[in-house]
Design a protein around this motif. Structure first.
Motif, PDB file in Angstrom:
ATOM      1  N   TYR A   4      -1.127 -13.621 -17.753  1.00  0.00           N
ATOM      2  CA  TYR A   4      -0.965 -12.406 -17.074  1.00  0.00           C
ATOM      3  C   TYR A   4      -0.434 -12.675 -15.744  1.00  0.00           C
ATOM      4  O   TYR A   4      -1.142 -13.361 -14.957  1.00  0.00           O
ATOM      5  N   LEU A   5       0.460 -11.881 -15.088  1.00  0.00           N
ATOM      6  CA  LEU A   5       1.149 -11.763 -13.930  1.00  0.00           C
ATOM      7  C   LEU A   5       0.422 -10.642 -13.453  1.00  0.00           C
ATOM      8  O   LEU A   5       0.671  -9.403 -13.732  1.00  0.00           O
ATOM      9  N   ILE A   6      -0.212 -10.912 -12.247  1.00  0.00           N
ATOM     10  CA  ILE A   6      -0.753  -9.724 -11.324  1.00  0.00           C
ATOM     11  C   ILE A   6      -0.220  -9.863 -10.033  1.00  0.00           C
ATOM     12  O   ILE A   6      -0.107 -10.863  -9.352  1.00  0.00           O
ATOM     13  N   SER A   7       0.470  -8.770  -9.532  1.00  0.00           N
ATOM     14  CA  SER A   7       1.515  -9.115  -8.348  1.00  0.00           C
ATOM     15  C   SER A   7       1.525  -7.552  -7.750  1.00  0.00           C
ATOM     16  O   SER A   7       1.256  -6.320  -8.340  1.00  0.00           O
ATOM     17  N   PHE A   8       1.913  -7.722  -6.289  1.00  0.00           N
ATOM     18  CA  PHE A   8       2.438  -6.515  -5.510  1.00  0.00           C
ATOM     19  C   PHE A   8       3.153  -6.701  -4.693  1.00  0.00           C
ATOM     20  O   PHE A   8       3.470  -7.929  -4.157  1.00  0.00           O
ATOM     21  N   PRO A   9       4.161  -5.850  -4.232  1.00  0.00           N
ATOM     22  CA  PRO A   9       5.266  -5.928  -3.300  1.00  0.00           C
ATOM     23  C   PRO A   9       4.567  -5.972  -1.760  1.00  0.00           C
ATOM     24  O   PRO A   9       3.641  -4.898  -1.676  1.00  0.00           O
ATOM     25  N   ALA A  10       5.032  -6.571  -0.858  1.00  0.00           N
ATOM     26  CA  ALA A  10       4.547  -6.739   0.453  1.00  0.00           C
ATOM     27  C   ALA A  10       4.342  -5.409   0.960  1.00  0.00           C
ATOM     28  O   ALA A  10       3.398  -4.970   1.566  1.00  0.00           O
ATOM     29  N   PRO A  11       5.271  -4.396   0.961  1.00  0.00           N
ATOM     30  CA  PRO A  11       5.197  -2.963   1.609  1.00  0.00           C
ATOM     31  C   PRO A  11       3.964  -2.205   1.033  1.00  0.00           C
ATOM     32  O   PRO A  11       3.439  -1.409   1.694  1.00  0.00           O
ATOM     33  N   ALA A  12       3.659  -2.537  -0.296  1.00  0.00           N
ATOM     34  CA  ALA A  12       2.374  -1.817  -0.925  1.00  0.00           C
ATOM     35  C   ALA A  12       1.264  -2.109   0.129  1.00  0.00           C
ATOM     36  O   ALA A  12       0.200  -1.185  -0.120  1.00  0.00           O
ATOM     37  N   MET A  13       1.078  -3.168   0.646  1.00  0.00           N
ATOM     38  CA  MET A  13      -0.354  -3.652   1.379  1.00  0.00           C
ATOM     39  C   MET A  13      -0.236  -2.780   2.572  1.00  0.00           C
ATOM     40  O   MET A  13       0.263  -3.551   3.674  1.00  0.00           O
ATOM     41  N   GLY A  74       5.750 -10.285  -1.278  1.00  0.00           N
ATOM     42  CA  GLY A  74       4.296  -9.924  -1.938  1.00  0.00           C
ATOM     43  C   GLY A  74       3.534 -11.135  -2.119  1.00  0.00           C
ATOM     44  O   GLY A  74       3.977 -12.172  -2.145  1.00  0.00           O
ATOM     45  N   GLY A  75       2.342 -10.686  -2.856  1.00  0.00           N
ATOM     46  CA  GLY A  75       1.782 -11.651  -3.522  1.00  0.00           C
ATOM     47  C   GLY A  75       1.296 -11.482  -4.978  1.00  0.00           C
ATOM     48  O   GLY A  75       1.764 -10.412  -5.548  1.00  0.00           O
ATOM     49  N   PHE A  76       1.013 -12.803  -5.503  1.00  0.00           N
ATOM     50  CA  PHE A  76       0.606 -12.758  -7.141  1.00  0.00           C
ATOM     51  C   PHE A  76      -0.242 -13.655  -7.566  1.00  0.00           C
ATOM     52  O   PHE A  76      -0.585 -14.532  -6.745  1.00  0.00           O
ATOM     53  N   CYS A  77      -0.698 -13.641  -8.755  1.00  0.00           N
ATOM     54  CA  CYS A  77      -1.459 -14.676  -9.299  1.00  0.00           C
ATOM     55  C   CYS A  77      -1.006 -14.591 -10.716  1.00  0.00           C
ATOM     56  O   CYS A  77      -0.722 -13.704 -11.503  1.00  0.00           O
ATOM     57  N   VAL A  78      -1.369 -15.617 -11.399  1.00  0.00           N
ATOM     58  CA  VAL A  78      -1.343 -15.799 -12.890  1.00  0.00           C
ATOM     59  C   VAL A  78      -2.598 -15.960 -13.486  1.00  0.00           C
ATOM     60  O   VAL A  78      -3.313 -17.070 -12.958  1.00  0.00           O
ATOM     61  N   LEU A  79      -3.449 -15.346 -14.522  1.00  0.00           N
ATOM     62  CA  LEU A  79      -4.574 -15.785 -14.900  1.00  0.00           C
ATOM     63  C   LEU A  79      -4.302 -15.755 -16.285  1.00  0.00           C
ATOM     64  O   LEU A  79      -3.518 -15.142 -17.154  1.00  0.00           O
ATOM     65  N   GLU A  80      -5.252 -16.423 -17.073  1.00  0.00           N
ATOM     66  CA  GLU A  80      -5.186 -16.805 -18.501  1.00  0.00           C
ATOM     67  C   GLU A  80      -6.520 -16.224 -19.134  1.00  0.00           C
ATOM     68  O   GLU A  80      -7.477 -16.486 -18.693  1.00  0.00           O
ATOM     69  N   LEU A  81      -6.155 -15.172 -19.797  1.00  0.00           N
ATOM     70  CA  LEU A  81      -7.122 -14.092 -20.117  1.00  0.00           C
ATOM     71  C   LEU A  81      -7.348 -13.915 -21.822  1.00  0.00           C
ATOM     72  O   LEU A  81      -6.242 -13.946 -22.301  1.00  0.00           O
ATOM     73  N   ALA A  91      -6.983  -7.194 -12.618  1.00  0.00           N
ATOM     74  CA  ALA A  91      -5.981  -6.654 -11.765  1.00  0.00           C
ATOM     75  C   ALA A  91      -6.741  -5.391 -10.667  1.00  0.00           C
ATOM     76  O   ALA A  91      -6.481  -5.478  -9.729  1.00  0.00           O
ATOM     77  N   ALA A  92      -7.866  -5.016 -11.502  1.00  0.00           N
ATOM     78  CA  ALA A  92      -8.457  -3.779 -10.453  1.00  0.00           C
ATOM     79  C   ALA A  92      -9.374  -4.445  -9.432  1.00  0.00           C
ATOM     80  O   ALA A  92      -9.493  -4.081  -8.360  1.00  0.00           O
ATOM     81  N   LYS A  93      -9.791  -5.548  -9.753  1.00  0.00           N
ATOM     82  CA  LYS A  93     -10.775  -6.417  -8.690  1.00  0.00           C
ATOM     83  C   LYS A  93      -9.861  -6.855  -7.770  1.00  0.00           C
ATOM     84  O   LYS A  93      -9.883  -6.550  -6.265  1.00  0.00           O
ATOM     85  N   ILE A  94      -8.577  -7.406  -8.035  1.00  0.00           N
ATOM     86  CA  ILE A  94      -7.592  -7.766  -6.930  1.00  0.00           C
ATOM     87  C   ILE A  94      -7.151  -6.466  -6.133  1.00  0.00           C
ATOM     88  O   ILE A  94      -7.002  -6.448  -4.736  1.00  0.00           O
ATOM     89  N   ALA A  95      -6.729  -5.241  -7.060  1.00  0.00           N
ATOM     90  CA  ALA A  95      -6.283  -4.158  -6.304  1.00  0.00           C
ATOM     91  C   ALA A  95      -7.404  -3.818  -5.135  1.00  0.00           C
ATOM     92  O   ALA A  95      -7.144  -3.349  -4.065  1.00  0.00           O
ATOM     93  N   GLN A  96      -8.727  -3.638  -5.604  1.00  0.00           N
ATOM     94  CA  GLN A  96      -9.734  -3.314  -4.943  1.00  0.00           C
ATOM     95  C   GLN A  96      -9.650  -4.456  -3.403  1.00  0.00           C
ATOM     96  O   GLN A  96      -9.812  -3.775  -2.353  1.00  0.00           O
ATOM     97  N   ALA A  97      -9.613  -5.893  -3.670  1.00  0.00           N
ATOM     98  CA  ALA A  97      -9.606  -6.535  -2.465  1.00  0.00           C
ATOM     99  C   ALA A  97      -8.557  -6.298  -1.615  1.00  0.00           C
ATOM    100  O   ALA A  97      -8.741  -6.449  -0.446  1.00  0.00           O
ATOM    101  N   CYS A  98      -7.099  -6.301  -2.222  1.00  0.00           N
ATOM    102  CA  CYS A  98      -6.113  -6.181  -1.492  1.00  0.00           C
ATOM    103  C   CYS A  98      -5.755  -4.655  -1.001  1.00  0.00           C
ATOM    104  O   CYS A  98      -4.924  -4.394  -0.124  1.00  0.00           O
ATOM    105  N   ARG A  99      -6.503  -3.914  -1.252  1.00  0.00           N
ATOM    106  CA  ARG A  99      -6.505  -2.337  -1.010  1.00  0.00           C
ATOM    107  C   ARG A  99      -4.891  -1.724  -1.317  1.00  0.00           C
ATOM    108  O   ARG A  99      -4.507  -1.052  -0.698  1.00  0.00           O
ATOM    109  N   CYS A 100      -4.481  -2.278  -2.495  1.00  0.00           N
ATOM    110  CA  CYS A 100      -3.214  -1.849  -3.111  1.00  0.00           C
ATOM    111  C   CYS A 100      -3.056  -1.840  -4.603  1.00  0.00           C
ATOM    112  O   CYS A 100      -3.903  -3.126  -5.103  1.00  0.00           O
ATOM    113  N   ALA A 101      -2.236  -1.197  -5.226  1.00  0.00           N
ATOM    114  CA  ALA A 101      -2.390  -1.279  -6.652  1.00  0.00           C
ATOM    115  C   ALA A 101      -1.454  -2.437  -7.130  1.00  0.00           C
ATOM    116  O   ALA A 101      -0.770  -3.045  -6.264  1.00  0.00           O
ATOM    117  N   GLN A 102      -2.000  -2.804  -8.066  1.00  0.00           N
ATOM    118  CA  GLN A 102      -1.291  -4.394  -8.713  1.00  0.00           C
ATOM    119  C   GLN A 102      -0.468  -3.888  -9.913  1.00  0.00           C
ATOM    120  O   GLN A 102      -0.895  -3.153 -10.740  1.00  0.00           O
TER     121      GLN A 102
END
Length: 113
Positions: A4-13, A74-81, A91-102
């Motif tokens: 899975y790709l979990i990502s966000f555009p820079a302006p979202a942060m 922006g930023g991204f990560c790939v996880l195998e789940l 994705a929710a954990k990353i959203a909470q950490a980055c303070r923006c939707a993923q």
């Protein structure tokens, strides 16, 4: 398992400068957790200081992009789940950490990759 790709555009942060260090540490903590869980594949941020190149089949390169990806940053990560539900949890954990939707996307299965 599915990647899975979990990502966000820079302006979202939209984070204050004084909060950026805390956000960075929170994001790194989630990545360390993913690595410890054995689900981390790779990730990072797009370097906005380096211009994108469009490389043709003949090897020629031009300083341009596809119009649809002109704002790709922006930023991204790939996880195998094991499931989409697990991907939503991460994705929710990353959203909470980055303070923006993923944005969450699933890679198609390809036995060659």
């Amino acid at each position: 398992m599915t990647k899975y790709l979990i990502s966000f555009p820079a302006p979202a942060m939209d984070v204050l400068d004084e909060d950026m260090a805390a956000v960075g540490e929170a994001a790194h903590a989630v990545i360390r957790e993913a690595k410890d869980a054995g689900v981390y594949v790779f990730g990072g941020g797009i370097n906005e200081d380096v211009a994108a190149l469009l490389v043709a089949a003949d090897g020629s390169a031009t300083h341009e992009t596809y119009p649809q990806t002109k704002e790709f940053d922006g930023g991204f990560c790939v996880l195998e789940l094991p499931s989409r539900e697990a991907a939503v949890t991460w994705a929710a954990k990353i959203a909470q950490a980055c303070r923006c939707a993923q944005e969450l996307r699933e890679f198609q299965y390809d036995p060659e990759s």
